[in-house]
Design a protein around this motif. Structure first.
Motif, PDB file in Angstrom:
ATOM      1  N   GLU A 107     -31.062 -56.878  13.598  1.00 47.92           N
ATOM      2  CA  GLU A 107     -31.660 -57.869  12.698  1.00 47.92           C
ATOM      3  C   GLU A 107     -32.341 -58.993  13.470  1.00 47.92           C
ATOM      4  O   GLU A 107     -33.276 -59.611  12.976  1.00 47.92           O
ATOM      5  CB  GLU A 107     -30.605 -58.462  11.744  1.00 47.92           C
ATOM      6  CG  GLU A 107     -30.122 -57.510  10.675  1.00 47.92           C
ATOM      7  CD  GLU A 107     -28.903 -56.691  11.111  1.00 47.92           C
ATOM      8  OE1 GLU A 107     -28.362 -55.986  10.265  1.00 47.92           O
ATOM      9  OE2 GLU A 107     -28.503 -56.752  12.278  1.00 47.92           O
ATOM     10  N   ALA A 108     -31.905 -59.254  14.689  1.00 48.20           N
ATOM     11  CA  ALA A 108     -32.507 -60.310  15.515  1.00 48.20           C
ATOM     12  C   ALA A 108     -33.953 -60.006  15.857  1.00 48.20           C
ATOM     13  O   ALA A 108     -34.716 -60.904  16.197  1.00 48.20           O
ATOM     14  CB  ALA A 108     -31.692 -60.487  16.804  1.00 48.20           C
ATOM     15  N   PHE A 109     -34.363 -58.756  15.728  1.00 51.79           N
ATOM     16  CA  PHE A 109     -35.728 -58.343  16.071  1.00 51.79           C
ATOM     17  C   PHE A 109     -36.568 -58.055  14.840  1.00 51.79           C
ATOM     18  O   PHE A 109     -37.657 -57.521  14.938  1.00 51.79           O
ATOM     19  CB  PHE A 109     -35.674 -57.103  16.982  1.00 51.79           C
ATOM     20  CG  PHE A 109     -34.866 -57.355  18.211  1.00 51.79           C
ATOM     21  CD1 PHE A 109     -35.406 -58.055  19.279  1.00 51.79           C
ATOM     22  CD2 PHE A 109     -33.545 -56.935  18.295  1.00 51.79           C
ATOM     23  CE1 PHE A 109     -34.651 -58.311  20.413  1.00 51.79           C
ATOM     24  CE2 PHE A 109     -32.788 -57.190  19.423  1.00 51.79           C
ATOM     25  CZ  PHE A 109     -33.348 -57.879  20.483  1.00 51.79           C
ATOM     26  N   TYR A 110     -36.048 -58.408  13.691  1.00 49.24           N
ATOM     27  CA  TYR A 110     -36.752 -58.179  12.431  1.00 49.24           C
ATOM     28  C   TYR A 110     -37.261 -59.505  11.883  1.00 49.24           C
ATOM     29  O   TYR A 110     -36.588 -60.527  12.025  1.00 49.24           O
ATOM     30  CB  TYR A 110     -35.778 -57.560  11.415  1.00 49.24           C
ATOM     31  CG  TYR A 110     -36.241 -56.221  10.917  1.00 49.24           C
ATOM     32  CD1 TYR A 110     -36.713 -56.074   9.627  1.00 49.24           C
ATOM     33  CD2 TYR A 110     -36.217 -55.122  11.743  1.00 49.24           C
ATOM     34  CE1 TYR A 110     -37.149 -54.864   9.164  1.00 49.24           C
ATOM     35  CE2 TYR A 110     -36.645 -53.899  11.298  1.00 49.24           C
ATOM     36  CZ  TYR A 110     -37.112 -53.766  10.007  1.00 49.24           C
ATOM     37  OH  TYR A 110     -37.549 -52.561   9.554  1.00 49.24           O
ATOM     38  N   ILE A 148     -33.879 -53.833   7.110  1.00 50.21           N
ATOM     39  CA  ILE A 148     -33.385 -53.068   8.263  1.00 50.21           C
ATOM     40  C   ILE A 148     -31.900 -52.781   8.128  1.00 50.21           C
ATOM     41  O   ILE A 148     -31.434 -51.691   8.459  1.00 50.21           O
ATOM     42  CB  ILE A 148     -33.702 -53.744   9.618  1.00 50.21           C
ATOM     43  CG1 ILE A 148     -33.455 -52.763  10.778  1.00 50.21           C
ATOM     44  CG2 ILE A 148     -32.894 -54.992   9.842  1.00 50.21           C
ATOM     45  CD1 ILE A 148     -34.304 -51.555  10.801  1.00 50.21           C
ATOM     46  N   THR A 149     -31.151 -53.729   7.588  1.00 50.35           N
ATOM     47  CA  THR A 149     -29.722 -53.494   7.368  1.00 50.35           C
ATOM     48  C   THR A 149     -29.545 -52.336   6.392  1.00 50.35           C
ATOM     49  O   THR A 149     -28.735 -51.438   6.628  1.00 50.35           O
ATOM     50  CB  THR A 149     -29.037 -54.764   6.830  1.00 50.35           C
ATOM     51  OG1 THR A 149     -29.276 -55.816   7.761  1.00 50.35           O
ATOM     52  CG2 THR A 149     -27.548 -54.557   6.649  1.00 50.35           C
ATOM     53  N   GLU A 150     -30.327 -52.340   5.319  1.00 50.64           N
ATOM     54  CA  GLU A 150     -30.243 -51.272   4.326  1.00 50.64           C
ATOM     55  C   GLU A 150     -30.674 -49.936   4.923  1.00 50.64           C
ATOM     56  O   GLU A 150     -30.034 -48.914   4.719  1.00 50.64           O
ATOM     57  CB  GLU A 150     -31.134 -51.611   3.122  1.00 50.64           C
ATOM     58  CG  GLU A 150     -31.077 -50.573   2.024  1.00 50.64           C
ATOM     59  CD  GLU A 150     -31.996 -50.951   0.872  1.00 50.64           C
ATOM     60  OE1 GLU A 150     -32.633 -50.035   0.343  1.00 50.64           O
ATOM     61  OE2 GLU A 150     -32.078 -52.140   0.518  1.00 50.64           O
ATOM     62  N   VAL A 151     -31.762 -49.951   5.684  1.00 52.42           N
ATOM     63  CA  VAL A 151     -32.268 -48.724   6.287  1.00 52.42           C
ATOM     64  C   VAL A 151     -31.246 -48.145   7.257  1.00 52.42           C
ATOM     65  O   VAL A 151     -30.895 -46.972   7.185  1.00 52.42           O
ATOM     66  CB  VAL A 151     -33.612 -48.967   7.019  1.00 52.42           C
ATOM     67  CG1 VAL A 151     -33.968 -47.807   7.932  1.00 52.42           C
ATOM     68  CG2 VAL A 151     -34.720 -49.195   6.005  1.00 52.42           C
ATOM     69  N   ILE A 152     -30.764 -48.966   8.167  1.00 52.86           N
ATOM     70  CA  ILE A 152     -29.841 -48.456   9.185  1.00 52.86           C
ATOM     71  C   ILE A 152     -28.504 -48.085   8.560  1.00 52.86           C
ATOM     72  O   ILE A 152     -28.004 -46.984   8.755  1.00 52.86           O
ATOM     73  CB  ILE A 152     -29.678 -49.447  10.336  1.00 52.86           C
ATOM     74  CG1 ILE A 152     -30.972 -49.436  11.158  1.00 52.86           C
ATOM     75  CG2 ILE A 152     -28.497 -49.088  11.208  1.00 52.86           C
ATOM     76  CD1 ILE A 152     -30.960 -50.315  12.347  1.00 52.86           C
TER      77      ILE A 152
END
Length: 164
Positions: A93-96, A104-108
């Protein structure tokens, strides 16, 4: 007196057998140590080859374990402008971009848990703040044990996006 001689002979024979067993055991240990040394050398050569391959690719490759970066290759640091020491321990998340961190949390978390692999086009944030269009791909290291982590890669699509 005969009994003493018999006792000494038996004692000597027992010591000889024990010594012989000890020597055989030492030979077994030496043989196993040699086998382990050969296996260790093969593993070392395999690791060196893998690190050379990962070091020369233009795709950023990284390992996420327990939700945080555990390792990445040089291409990853080049694509996003960070140093390895600055990356390890951070979450993806630090790179989003801030406004898209839930994505990204949902995707991963969602895609990996359901499909065990990931293919996702996204924009990651370079250290200097600009967006880097990327293709994010990855797999669970062990489909039966997600605690072992995820191996992912990013491909920088900046040039392709310029052409489009």
């Amino acid at each position: 007196m005969m009994k003493d001689k018999t006792d000494n002979t038996e004692n000597t024979e027992n010591q000889r057998r024990l010594l012989q067993e000890y020597i055989f055991n030492l030979e077994d240990v030496q043989e196993k140590a040699e086998e382990l040394a050969i296996a260790h050398e093969k593993i070392k050569q395999s690791q060196e080859l893998l690190m050379a391959i990962l070091g020369c690719t233009t795709h950023g490759v990284f390992l996420i374990r327990n939700g945080a970066f555990a390792w990445c290759n040089k291409a990853f640091t080049d694509i996003l402008g960070w140093e390895l020491g600055e990356i390890v321990g951070k979450t993806i998340e630090a790179f989003y971009p801030t406004q898209r961190k839930d994505e990204i949390t949902e995707v991963i978390c969602g895609d990996f848990q359901q499909m065990r692999s990931l293919l996702h086009e996204c924009e990651l944030v370079h250290k200097d703040g600009h967006s880097v269009p990327c293709l994010l791909t990855g797999h669970l290291m062990d489909a039966d044990d997600s605690s072992k982590g995820y191996v992912l890669s990013i491909t920088d699509f900046t040039e392709r996006k310029k052409i489009e």
